[in-house]
Design a protein around this motif. Structure first.
Motif, PDB file in Angstrom:
ATOM      1  N   ASN A 400       0.791  -1.117  -0.124  1.00 58.76           N
ATOM      2  CA  ASN A 400      -0.048  -0.054  -0.170  1.00 58.76           C
ATOM      3  C   ASN A 400       1.004   1.180   0.071  1.00 58.76           C
ATOM      4  N   PRO A 401       1.529   1.671  -1.156  1.00 60.07           N
ATOM      5  CA  PRO A 401       2.186   2.860  -1.325  1.00 60.07           C
ATOM      6  C   PRO A 401       1.586   4.183  -0.644  1.00 60.07           C
ATOM      7  N   SER A 402       0.265   4.232  -0.647  1.00 56.66           N
ATOM      8  CA  SER A 402      -0.350   5.390  -0.148  1.00 56.66           C
ATOM      9  C   SER A 402      -0.205   5.830   1.340  1.00 56.66           C
ATOM     10  N   THR A 403      -0.378   4.572   2.195  1.00 56.55           N
ATOM     11  CA  THR A 403      -0.505   4.824   3.639  1.00 56.55           C
ATOM     12  C   THR A 403       0.067   3.687   4.197  1.00 56.55           C
ATOM     13  N   GLY A 404       0.716   2.796   3.696  1.00 55.56           N
ATOM     14  CA  GLY A 404       1.471   1.548   4.342  1.00 55.56           C
ATOM     15  C   GLY A 404       2.919   2.294   4.917  1.00 55.56           C
ATOM     16  N   LEU A 405       3.354   1.645   5.793  1.00 52.07           N
ATOM     17  CA  LEU A 405       4.845   1.894   6.141  1.00 52.07           C
ATOM     18  C   LEU A 405       5.910   1.586   5.316  1.00 52.07           C
ATOM     19  N   GLU A 406       6.870   2.403   5.063  1.00 49.22           N
ATOM     20  CA  GLU A 406       7.988   2.147   4.063  1.00 49.22           C
ATOM     21  C   GLU A 406       8.722   0.833   4.887  1.00 49.22           C
TER      22      GLU A 406
END
Length: 677
Positions: A400-406
């Motif tokens: 989830n590039p929008s709200t996931g942890l990098e």
């Protein structure tokens, strides 16, 4: 920065300034919170229109506080004519007794005003400074102020009642009082918070404790837990104080789950008063020799919420153990993926490690047998979804590039994983400690397969896979010209070559070749990583080093406790003791309560540890650090039905005596003493 004062009782906590006031703040969240919602955002006291000044704050107990205030700033040779005492306690809601004392020989009239507001902000909105405005409605009723918020079926309410007559408006309460000579006036203020469910009832009413407890009930429950913990007698006062503070904080951080009839350990105040997979399991490992009763609930809940499907929004995958569970508005309306969120690559192997360590300490094979299927699913996840590139390593990259942890390791801030020159690698990433956890999980699962699950073939396979991983890891992660392990591998399989504290976790896991352990220990205690107070997260000569960078040079007590455990495992008892002693000495400057993190300045530079500006305190795995360090100093290790005790106490610490250590052996005592004392 203002000094903040907090009180908490599991599900509910309050953070305010040293006067007892609450004002909306972007620097640090003040307010009355419950289940990720702020139920009071303003609670501001004035006397005749003036703010008050603090004489003293009594915060000995975590669930109640008393503030002694005067109108003018304290000064020598000053005789204040009036003082104010605010006595408050928390237990589901908030109770405050407000007293105004007249110290003169004549009657005096005062106007007492308390500004009150509730923005019902979600904790994520506060943390990210994106709060909505004008969210709540206020109504003044007989002796009470009602503040409400609705968004579709999301309904929260705060009701403030007073025992004394007041003029009540939508912004607070005003009291016009006359106080006779050498007398006092008082009122009792009662704040009720309501988390409405689908049936328009407070969902906490169905909890075993009904969501609310008296101060006496809170004290009795905590005292019972504290009394069951081992008793420490110690010549080294900082360690003894840190131990007592930790036991008290760990009991205070327990909260009731809305969804499950269990008490869980919250990760830390104020940002993380909820279940965290990684934090809960590492804290469980720390507390097992002292408070084993705190551990089963976390294992049961985490296994019950184990991933079952592919869900990109929540980073969920079959067999994966969750990272974080939230109850607030943003999670409920899927503005955040935390219902629950699975964005952690380490929580799954840590689950296997904790279950094994729990069985080794307690002998509770009934629960461990019940967790066999979740254990198998977790190991399957390590070998499938966890191995993103099919290289036999544990990698991470958010779905989830929008709200996931990098970053989905314990150093989960955006810039925590870097090359030595400061550049950031691409994704996916395979940090070194993840491979150690995977190795340890397989070795421990093999033990369980033989001793509990009666599956020797599975045990043989796991041990073979672990041995292959260890050989592969020591080949691919070792940086020969620096004699240390790379922080990570990048997507091309190249070294992410920063020198970082993660190597200490490798020692704990047992994945380090014996021939290389001494070099790793030398780096950990060398001047680039060791500040004199503890091991820094990043070495001083690295491109992103910052002594007050969250994961880029600060010292984390939990990290140091794991490092000390790893050093102990490889026989570096003196080095482990040096870390334990330094951490205990640091705790003196925090009144015995080790914070989430403190600055990585050299000890010679500051003479005292400097707290990280927004560190959580109390925090569960920081509270657990003194406990694990006691285990290291006394050399406690369960072996079959016995507890091995092999102390190595650093010079200057004197006697350490730990009585009634619980475990499958019943209760035993341990004694250690500095050899030079």
């Amino acid at each position: 920065m203002k000094r903040l004062v907090s009180i908490l009782d599991g599900n509910t906590f309050l953070v305010c300034d040293e006067r007892g006031d609450i004002e909306p703040s972007t620097d640090f969240p003040t307010g009355l919170f419950s289940f990720d919602t702020r139920f009071l955002s303003t609670w501001l006291l004035t006397l005749d229109g003036q703010r008050l000044n603090t004489l003293y704050v009594d915060e000995e107990n975590s669930y109640q506080t008393r503030y002694f205030l005067i109108p003018d700033r304290p000064a020598h040779f000053m005789d204040p004519k009036v003082s104010v005492i605010r006595s408050r306690a928390i237990g589901g809601g908030l109770d405050e007794e407000l007293a105004v004392l007249n110290h003169t020989g004549q009657e005096v009239e005062f106007t007492v005003r308390i500004e009150m507001a509730a923005d019902f902000a979600d904790l994520f909105e506060i943390k990210e400074d994106r709060r909505q405005k004008g969210r709540s409605a206020a109504s003044a009723e007989d002796h009470q102020l009602r503040l409400t918020y609705r968004r579709e079926r999301f309904h929260r309410e705060t009701v403030v009642a007073t025992s004394a007559p007041a003029q009540i408006d939508g912004q607070g309460m005003t009291f016009t009082v006359r106080v006779a000579a050498h007398s006092e006036w008082s009122t009792r203020l009662h704040v009720v918070t309501t988390v409405f469910g689908a049936r328009s009832e407070d969902i906490r009413a169905s909890l075993p404790l009904g969501g609310s407890r008296s101060s006496r009930q809170i004290e009795e429950e905590r005292r019972q837990l504290i009394d069951r913990a081992p008793r420490l007698g110690c010549d080294f006062t900082p360690l003894e104080r840190a131990y007592q503070r930790s036991i008290e904080d760990l009991t205070a951080l327990r909260y009731e789950s809305i969804t499950l009839d269990m008490r869980l350990l919250a990760a830390g105040l104020p940002w993380f008063m909820t279940l965290f997979g990684r934090d809960s399991m590492l804290t469980g490992l720390q507390v097992l020799p002292f408070m084993p009763d705190l551990v089963p609930a976390s294992m049961i809940v985490l296994s019950g919420l184990q991933g079952t499907r592919l869900d990109d929004f929540r980073d969920e995958e079959p067999g994966k153990i969750l990272h974080e569970l939230r109850y607030g508005e943003t999670a409920g309306f899927e503005e955040q993926p935390h219902s629950p969120y699975y964005g952690a690559a380490d929580s799954t192997p840590l689950f296997v490690i904790l279950v094994d360590e729990y069985e080794r300490w307690t002998g509770d094979t009934t629960l461990v047998r019940a967790l066999e299927f979740p254990i198998r699913l977790a190991l399957d996840w390590i070998d499938t979804y966890g191995d993103l590139l099919g290289t036999g390593y544990l990698w991470y990259e958010t779905r989830n590039p929008s709200t996931g942890l990098e970053n989905q390791c314990w150093k989960d801030s955006w810039d925590s994983i870097s090359y030595a020159d400061g550049r950031l690698p691409g994704f996916p990433r395979a940090t070194c400690e993840l491979q150690g956890y995977a190795y340890d999980a397989k070795m421990r699962a093999a033990r369980l397969a033989r001793t509990v699950y009666d599956d020797p073939a599975w045990a043989d396979r796991l041990e073979r896979e672990a041995a292959e991983l260890k050989a592969r890891f020591n080949r691919d992660f070792w940086i020969a010209d620096g004699e240390y392990y790379a922080l990570a591998l990048d997507a091309e399989g190249k070294h992410v070559d920063a020198l970082a504290s993660n190597m200490g976790h490798l020692l704990w896991s047992g994945i380090v070749d014996e021939s290389r352990a001494a070099a790793v220990a030398a780096h950990l205690l060398g001047p680039r990583l060791f500040s004199g107070w503890g091991v820094r997260t990043l070495a001083t000569d690295q491109g992103r080093y910052n002594p007050i960078g969250y994961h880029a040079g600060t010292v984390w007590p939990f990290d140091n406790s794991i490092i000390a455990w790893g050093l102990w495992r490889y026989g570096f008892r003196q080095e482990a003791g040096r870390i334990c002693k330094a951490m205990a000495e640091a705790s003196r400057y925090f009144n015995g309560r080790l914070p989430e993190a403190f600055a990585g300045y050299d000890r010679d530079l500051t003479d005292y540890p400097v707290e990280y500006p927004t560190a959580c305190s109390p925090q569960a795995w920081s509270a657990g650090a003194p406990l694990l360090m006691l285990r290291v100093l006394l050399g406690l290790e369960p072996t079959g039905e016995h507890l091995i005790i092999d102390p190595a106490v650093p010079a200057g610490m004197g006697r350490i005596e730990l009585l009634d250590i619980p475990g499958r052996w019943g209760h035993v005592d341990a004694l250690g003493r500095s050899r030079t004392d």
